[in-house]
Design an enzyme around this catalytic site. Sequence first.
Site, PDB file in Angstrom:
ATOM      1  N   GLY A 215      16.636   1.221  54.485  1.00 19.63           N
ATOM      2  CA  GLY A 215      16.499   1.808  53.152  1.00 19.63           C
ATOM      3  C   GLY A 215      15.278   2.706  53.079  1.00 19.63           C
TER       4      GLY A 215
ATOM      5  N   GLY B 180      15.360  -5.523  59.719  1.00 22.46           N
ATOM      6  CA  GLY B 180      16.692  -5.316  60.290  1.00 22.46           C
ATOM      7  C   GLY B 180      16.727  -4.136  61.238  1.00 22.46           C
ATOM      8  CB  SER B 181      16.175  -0.497  60.842  1.00 22.96           C
ATOM      9  OG  SER B 181      15.247  -0.637  59.835  1.00 22.96           O
TER      10      SER B 181
ATOM     11  CB  ILE C 116      10.306  -1.485  48.482  1.00 23.12           C
ATOM     12  CG1 ILE C 116      11.718  -2.057  48.391  1.00 23.12           C
ATOM     13  CG2 ILE C 116      10.322   0.014  48.579  1.00 23.12           C
ATOM     14  CD1 ILE C 116      12.393  -1.766  47.053  1.00 23.12           C
ATOM     15  CG  ASP C 117      12.752  -5.716  50.453  1.00 18.11           C
ATOM     16  OD1 ASP C 117      12.797  -5.133  49.361  1.00 18.11           O
ATOM     17  OD2 ASP C 117      13.718  -5.753  51.239  1.00 18.11           O
TER      18      ASP C 117
ATOM     19  CD  GLN D 171      12.339  -2.147  41.849  1.00 22.47           C
ATOM     20  OE1 GLN D 171      11.722  -3.171  42.020  1.00 22.47           O
ATOM     21  NE2 GLN D 171      13.647  -2.127  41.676  1.00 22.47           N
TER      22      GLN D 171
HETATM   23  O1  F6P Z   1      15.344  -3.630  51.552  1.00 23.92           O
HETATM   24  C1  F6P Z   1      15.076  -2.693  50.578  1.00 23.92           C
HETATM   25  C2  F6P Z   1      16.043  -2.794  49.427  1.00 23.92           C
HETATM   26  O2  F6P Z   1      15.680  -1.823  48.454  1.00 23.92           O
HETATM   27  C3  F6P Z   1      16.129  -4.186  48.807  1.00 23.92           C
HETATM   28  O3  F6P Z   1      15.053  -4.489  47.973  1.00 23.92           O
HETATM   29  C4  F6P Z   1      17.474  -4.073  48.111  1.00 23.92           C
HETATM   30  O4  F6P Z   1      18.063  -5.348  47.965  1.00 23.92           O
HETATM   31  C5  F6P Z   1      18.286  -3.228  49.065  1.00 23.92           C
HETATM   32  O5  F6P Z   1      17.358  -2.511  49.861  1.00 23.92           O
HETATM   33  C6  F6P Z   1      19.209  -2.249  48.396  1.00 23.92           C
HETATM   34  O6  F6P Z   1      19.887  -1.566  49.386  1.00 23.92           O
HETATM   35  P1  F6P Z   1      20.850  -0.332  49.122  1.00 23.92           P
HETATM   36  O7  F6P Z   1      20.019   0.913  49.246  1.00 23.92           O
HETATM   37  O8  F6P Z   1      21.870  -0.438  50.196  1.00 23.92           O
HETATM   38  O9  F6P Z   1      21.408  -0.472  47.742  1.00 23.92           O
END
Ligand code: F6P
Length: 366
Positions: free
Chosen positions: A14, A123-124, A146-147, A291
């Site tokens: 992300g 993950g990546s 961001i997590d 965010q």
């Molecule tokens: O891992 C970052 C994040 O923004 C998480 O906080 C959220 O659950 C997820 O990615 C959302 O992913 P996507 O961009 O696939 O909606």
Amino acid sequence: MSKIRRIGILTSGGDCAGLNGVLRAVVQRAARGDGTSGPIEVIGIRQGTAGLMTRPVEAALLDPAMFTGTLLRTGGTVLGTTNRGNPFDYPMPDGTRLDRSAEVIEGYRSLGLDALIGVGGDGSLAILRRLAQQGGIPFVGIPKTIDNDLGHTEVSIGYDSAVSVATDGLDHLQPTAASHSRVMVLEVMGRDAGHIALNAGVAGGADVILIPEISYAIENVAAKIEAIKAEGRNFALVVVAEAVKTEDGAPATQSQSGGGQTYGGIGYYIAQRISEATGAETRVTVLGHLQRGGMPSARDRLMASIFGVHAVEMILRGAFDRMVAWSGRNVVDVPLADAVAGFQAVDPNGPLARTARGLGICLGDD
Ligand code: F6P
């Protein structure tokens, strides 16, 4: 050690604020070389590993001149990214799944690179590490998410900006909550970690903060709202992390067509339950991808600069299969394997949880 003349960089997973600042730092540091030979070229690979799977490979030289002005200040990533399409288990259009890792490695080789920098979350970075091991690719990771749930680094790029956006959200909600005598529920991201919720909740003056690491009872939340009312205050602010579950233990998720689940919507459940338990008028704001965008905070720009420069210097000294990290007010590097294996949740007894309790914030468990 062989001379480093050309390195590749990709952003993966992300997006978040601060990624362009990382690219800028890598390109600028590489342009200065190792002091004994000329500049190191940086090749930007588009759309994460997907760019290496495409033929022709999607990549271009990153000219330092591109990074002298506006990019440090912008959100997103000029390279593009993806958080879908693991090359080891790639979803094909006919619904089958294929291991396309060899194509990615071949794509990397076709660029004539001496090393690769990957900017990613757990993950990546785990996928990139596996590719690097399979293909013998000298690899360095830079943490972004961001997590803020990556192990062995106190900070990941994008986290500070996300906390700022969520704090801003509470600043915007407070006056309207007070004007209408409402309980405002703000749902924030963070996947399985409650860092954004806890940090923004404390910074933004929340009354209740619910995070996946601490189980809650709605009676405790209701008692806090009632106590606020009894003190004569007509509004309350509740922050809930997206991975908080219902009282029955069900997550609020949506299935995506390409496979996988995304979180979203637990705020509506919490608001409904607060309304039932207290009679309060509630409203919900799901902050979502706001965010991840916007201008990176000063802190994220600094970390992007520090991490990007350090990553190039790691390559110059041959420190591969490692990740740049921030620890004890210093930039360091740690084994990549440790970082991706060390999921960093909120410590329910850690300093910020204790601070929240000391401020009288309800964390749902009492
Ligand atoms: O891992 C970052 C994040 O923004 C998480 O906080 C959220 O659950 C997820 O990615 C959302 O992913 P996507 O961009 O696939 O909606």
